[in-house]
Scaffold this active site. Structure first.
Site, PDB file in Angstrom:
ATOM      1  N   LYS A 120      36.695   4.054 -70.843  1.00  0.00           N
ATOM      2  CA  LYS A 120      36.689   4.928 -72.028  1.00  0.00           C
ATOM      3  C   LYS A 120      35.515   4.532 -72.906  1.00  0.00           C
ATOM      4  O   LYS A 120      35.265   3.345 -73.118  1.00  0.00           O
ATOM      5  CB  LYS A 120      38.010   4.782 -72.783  1.00  0.00           C
ATOM      6  N   GLU A 122      33.319   5.815 -76.656  1.00  0.00           N
ATOM      7  CA  GLU A 122      33.441   6.586 -77.888  1.00  0.00           C
ATOM      8  C   GLU A 122      32.171   7.371 -78.177  1.00  0.00           C
ATOM      9  O   GLU A 122      31.066   6.887 -77.915  1.00  0.00           O
ATOM     10  CB  GLU A 122      33.718   5.639 -79.070  1.00  0.00           C
ATOM     11  N   GLU A 189      41.496  10.859 -81.660  1.00  0.00           N
ATOM     12  CA  GLU A 189      42.123   9.962 -82.643  1.00  0.00           C
ATOM     13  C   GLU A 189      41.959  10.559 -84.038  1.00  0.00           C
ATOM     14  O   GLU A 189      40.855  10.937 -84.450  1.00  0.00           O
ATOM     15  CB  GLU A 189      41.459   8.571 -82.574  1.00  0.00           C
TER      16      GLU A 189
HETATM   17  O1  KIV Z   1      41.408   0.413 -78.457  1.00  0.00           O
HETATM   18  C1  KIV Z   1      42.398   1.131 -78.615  1.00  0.00           C
HETATM   19  O2  KIV Z   1      43.532   0.682 -78.768  1.00  0.00           O
HETATM   20  C2  KIV Z   1      42.182   2.575 -78.647  1.00  0.00           C
HETATM   21  C3  KIV Z   1      43.304   3.408 -79.174  1.00  0.00           C
HETATM   22  C4  KIV Z   1      43.294   3.398 -80.641  1.00  0.00           C
HETATM   23  C5  KIV Z   1      43.268   4.770 -78.610  1.00  0.00           C
HETATM   24  O3  KIV Z   1      41.132   3.036 -78.311  1.00  0.00           O
END
Ligand code: KIV
Length: 271
Positions: A120, A122, A189
């Site tokens: 993931k 951002e 988010e």
């Molecule tokens: O790092 C994390 O816990 C996240 C969540 C807030 C989705 O990215």
């Protein structure tokens, strides 16, 4: 081995896509170690998120910014050892995909070698080429949009994103661009429920919400928040599932059940 474990199938991206197409809510929960990986997997969590929120929950920092890619690799390895069936999503830490595309690929490869099934990252337009390249190289990507904690300094605080017509439209374009670049999942988010609902209906990949209303394809929360053990006030979008449970296992199961049966989140947990 419990009955639950023997019956549970390995959760693959194919499985997640099938559940999404069948309109079954996807359950994601943060996870940072082997014990909780075992427990969350047993409770039926679909996706264990090795989140860079470990900067706060495990390392005691005030943000995710100090987290290093080596920290993410270490915790992903720990989670992978404790897990049997759940899908593992690992965060790319701040700075690990900003310097160059080649460095981003090298760091994503480290996470996949550590046991992740997807990474993931951002942000919007600036990370599109990275999303495209990782996907082309066989690394599935989840795009994190809306409030992105690694940009906390730019946002100037924990503010809901996509509240104005212009910013909602920018969010919609960013999500569509991410999908076009190959993102297999989009996480929102702190986005108004109405905006997340509209974008979820537009996309053909699953969306995961945290403070993004009840109509995303799935939900994620931070483990320490659902157990009510993170110091200070818990965010509006979270819920303490320990309150009505007699054990940690029961609280995690209650979270899984609440998401699967669409009891959580309600509009009270939304913006
Ligand atoms: O790092 C994390 O816990 C996240 C969540 C807030 C989705 O990215």
């Amino acid at each position: 081995m419990s009955v639950n474990m023997t019956q549970r199938k390995k959760v693959t991206l194919g499985q997640l896509r099938k559940r999404y197409q069948e309109n079954e809510p996807l359950v994601m929960l943060t996870c940072y170690d082997a014990t909780f990986a075992y427990l969350e997997d047993e409770a039926g969590v679909d996706i264990l998120l090795v989140g860079d929120s470990l900067g706060q929950t495990i390392q005691g920092h005030t943000s995710t910014l100090p987290v290093q890619i080596e920290d993410m690799v270490y915790h992903t390895q720990c989670v992978a050892r404790g897990n049997t069936n759940a899908f593992i999503l690992a965060d790319m830490s701040f700075g690990s995909y900003l310097v160059s595309e080649d460095e981003a690929v090298a760091n994503a490869v480290k996470l996949m070698k550590a046991g992740a099934n997807m990474v993931k990252l951002e942000g919007g337009a600036p990370v599109l080429p990275i999303v495209r390249r990782l996907t082309q190289m066989g690394i599935p990507v989840c795009a994190h949009l809306g409030f992105t904690p690694q940009s906390l300094n730019l946002f100037g605080g924990y503010f809901v994103q996509g509240k104005t017509e212009i910013s909602a439209s920018e969010l919609k374009s960013a999500a569509l661009d991410m999908q076009e670049a190959g993102a297999a999942m989009v996480l929102f988010e702190m986005v108004p429920a109405s905006v997340a609902t509209e974008i979820t209906q537009l996309l053909s990949v699953p969306t995961i919400g945290i403070g993004a209303g009840p109509n995303c394809s799935g939900q994620v929360l931070v483990l320490q928040d659902i157990l009510g053990i993170y110091p200070g006030r818990s965010p509006k979008f979270s819920k303490n599932f320990m309150k009505d449970s007699s054990s940690i296992q029961e609280a995690v199961s209650a979270y899984v059940h609440a998401v699967k049966s669409r009891v959580f989140p309600t509009m009270e947990n939304s913006f």
